[in-house]
Design a protein around this motif. Structure first.
Motif, PDB file in Angstrom:
ATOM      1  N   ILE B  54      39.482  49.906  44.158  1.00 27.05           N
ATOM      2  CA  ILE B  54      39.471  49.128  42.919  1.00 27.05           C
ATOM      3  C   ILE B  54      40.876  48.642  42.586  1.00 27.05           C
ATOM      4  O   ILE B  54      41.088  47.463  42.284  1.00 27.05           O
ATOM      5  CB  ILE B  54      38.860  49.964  41.770  1.00 27.05           C
ATOM      6  N   SER B  55      41.842  49.535  42.678  1.00 30.35           N
ATOM      7  CA  SER B  55      43.217  49.131  42.350  1.00 30.35           C
ATOM      8  C   SER B  55      43.756  48.115  43.366  1.00 30.35           C
ATOM      9  O   SER B  55      44.460  47.179  42.995  1.00 30.35           O
ATOM     10  CB  SER B  55      44.139  50.342  42.232  1.00 30.35           C
ATOM     11  N   ASP B  56      43.356  48.271  44.639  1.00 31.28           N
ATOM     12  CA  ASP B  56      43.766  47.286  45.650  1.00 31.28           C
ATOM     13  C   ASP B  56      43.209  45.905  45.307  1.00 31.28           C
ATOM     14  O   ASP B  56      43.895  44.888  45.455  1.00 31.28           O
ATOM     15  CB  ASP B  56      43.244  47.678  47.038  1.00 31.28           C
ATOM     16  N   SER B  57      41.943  45.878  44.860  1.00 33.39           N
ATOM     17  CA  SER B  57      41.311  44.608  44.496  1.00 33.39           C
ATOM     18  C   SER B  57      42.071  43.930  43.367  1.00 33.39           C
ATOM     19  O   SER B  57      42.257  42.720  43.379  1.00 33.39           O
ATOM     20  CB  SER B  57      39.872  44.819  44.030  1.00 33.39           C
ATOM     21  N   GLN B  59      45.236  44.374  42.618  1.00 35.26           N
ATOM     22  CA  GLN B  59      46.528  43.970  43.168  1.00 35.26           C
ATOM     23  C   GLN B  59      46.425  42.648  43.929  1.00 35.26           C
ATOM     24  O   GLN B  59      47.282  41.773  43.794  1.00 35.26           O
ATOM     25  CB  GLN B  59      47.043  45.088  44.100  1.00 35.26           C
ATOM     26  N   LYS B  60      45.334  42.495  44.674  1.00 31.61           N
ATOM     27  CA  LYS B  60      45.150  41.295  45.500  1.00 31.61           C
ATOM     28  C   LYS B  60      45.109  40.012  44.677  1.00 31.61           C
ATOM     29  O   LYS B  60      45.348  38.934  45.192  1.00 31.61           O
ATOM     30  CB  LYS B  60      43.856  41.384  46.325  1.00 31.61           C
ATOM     31  N   HIS B  61      44.773  40.131  43.407  1.00 29.92           N
ATOM     32  CA  HIS B  61      44.647  38.935  42.576  1.00 29.92           C
ATOM     33  C   HIS B  61      45.962  38.477  41.952  1.00 29.92           C
ATOM     34  O   HIS B  61      46.006  37.453  41.288  1.00 29.92           O
ATOM     35  CB  HIS B  61      43.596  39.155  41.485  1.00 29.92           C
ATOM     36  N   SER B  62      47.016  39.229  42.197  1.00 30.30           N
ATOM     37  CA  SER B  62      48.290  38.876  41.542  1.00 30.30           C
ATOM     38  C   SER B  62      48.849  37.552  42.071  1.00 30.30           C
ATOM     39  O   SER B  62      49.697  36.931  41.442  1.00 30.30           O
ATOM     40  CB  SER B  62      49.305  40.000  41.699  1.00 30.30           C
ATOM     41  N   THR B  63      48.334  37.115  43.237  1.00 28.31           N
ATOM     42  CA  THR B  63      48.803  35.839  43.784  1.00 28.31           C
ATOM     43  C   THR B  63      48.109  34.644  43.133  1.00 28.31           C
ATOM     44  O   THR B  63      48.573  33.517  43.254  1.00 28.31           O
ATOM     45  CB  THR B  63      48.530  35.770  45.294  1.00 28.31           C
ATOM     46  N   HIS B 120      33.815  39.436  42.223  1.00 29.76           N
ATOM     47  CA  HIS B 120      33.590  40.359  43.332  1.00 29.76           C
ATOM     48  C   HIS B 120      32.597  41.414  42.888  1.00 29.76           C
ATOM     49  O   HIS B 120      32.689  41.926  41.782  1.00 29.76           O
ATOM     50  CB  HIS B 120      34.893  41.039  43.751  1.00 29.76           C
ATOM     51  N   VAL B 121      31.660  41.706  43.779  1.00 29.49           N
ATOM     52  CA  VAL B 121      30.660  42.726  43.465  1.00 29.49           C
ATOM     53  C   VAL B 121      30.560  43.683  44.643  1.00 29.49           C
ATOM     54  O   VAL B 121      30.461  43.250  45.800  1.00 29.49           O
ATOM     55  CB  VAL B 121      29.265  42.091  43.217  1.00 29.49           C
TER      56      VAL B 121
END
Lengths: 77, 181
Positions: B54-57, B59-63, B120-121
């Motif tokens: 969940i935290s990786d997901s 993080q991935k959106h910071s771009t 995302h689901v």
């Protein structure tokens, strides 16, 4: 004509299996009748029928090698 | 000299024919384009959804710099007590092919209704113990309202329409079947 039936959820407690195969069935009404004969408890169970992943609301003609799924109330999430 | 030239001409003509012949063979045996089965976005995860996932997901959106708000729903397995028996875990099963199609429809309807940057689901399959996460819905938009409303509607649609089932298994290994309310 062969029909593959896949069974989900609580219905597997009734049929004892995830998959059943039937022959000589031409429509979904006949399918339900045959299944109720084999598994009497199924007659009281609540479920939807999907033919080739499409939920049907009335008697539907079946084709050779169709996949029919018995779907009890959904419980996702 | 003439012989040499003649030979060269013959060689050249031969080459052309070979080339043409080859081209003809290729044309006749052109590999047909095989229609792929439509590939729907994957949503199923084996076992519980880890907090790190969940935290990786997130993080991935910071771009994605146009996003102003995220809404996240996490479904957790609850240790329900039924007739003095406590749910230890839920075992999830699904009519996977149909669920992926259905999820695609849900996604399309949500994107049509809300101005989202993305969605995302993820849903667990197999065993998820009480206290662990079995559903992760994550919506993002430029302004918060869309993300929040879309997230809620997506969760409700998933619970109503996705062909997924849950076997609630008690500590004594008896079970009952989950009912969504």
């Amino acid at each position: 004509m062969e029909i593959q039936i896949i069974i989900f959820g609580q219905l597997t407690d009734i049929t004892g299996s995830h998959k059943v195969q039937l022959t000589g069935i031409s429509d979904t009404d006949e399918l339900v009748m045959e299944l109720n004969n084999r598994y009497p408890a199924l007659a009281n169970a609540k479920y939807l029928i999907a033919v080739e992943k499409q939920i049907i609301v009335k008697n539907t003609l079946l084709e050779d090698n169709n996949t029919v799924a018995l779907l009890p109330p959904f419980a996702g999430g | 000299m003439l012989c040499c030239l003649l030979l060269q001409v013959v060689e050249y003509i031969k080459k052309q024919f070979t080339f043409l012949g080859f081209a003809k063979i290729l044309k006749e045996n052109k590999p047909r384009v095989i229609m792929k089965e439509k590939k729907f976005k994957k949503i199923f995860v084996e076992g519980p959804i880890a907090a790190s996932f969940i935290s990786d997901s997130i993080q991935k959106h910071s771009t994605q710099k146009t996003i102003g708000g995220h809404s996240i729903f996490l479904g957790q397995v609850r240790a329900d007590v039924i007739d003095e028996k406590t749910v230890a875990l839920i075992e999830y099963t699904s009519y996977e092919e149909m669920a992926l199609e259905k999820m695609h429809e849900i996604r399309e309807s949500i994107f049509a209704k809300y101005d989202l940057s993305c969605m995302h689901v993820y849903h667990s399959l197999g065993k998820v113990a009480a206290g662990e996460i079995s559903l992760f819905v994550f919506t993002s938009s430029s302004h918060r309202k869309e993300a929040i409303e879309a997230c809620e509607e997506t969760v409700e649609k998933i619970k109503a329409e996705l062909p997924v089932w849950g076997k609630e298994i008690f500590a004594d290994e008896t079970h009952q079947w989950k009912e969504n309310k």
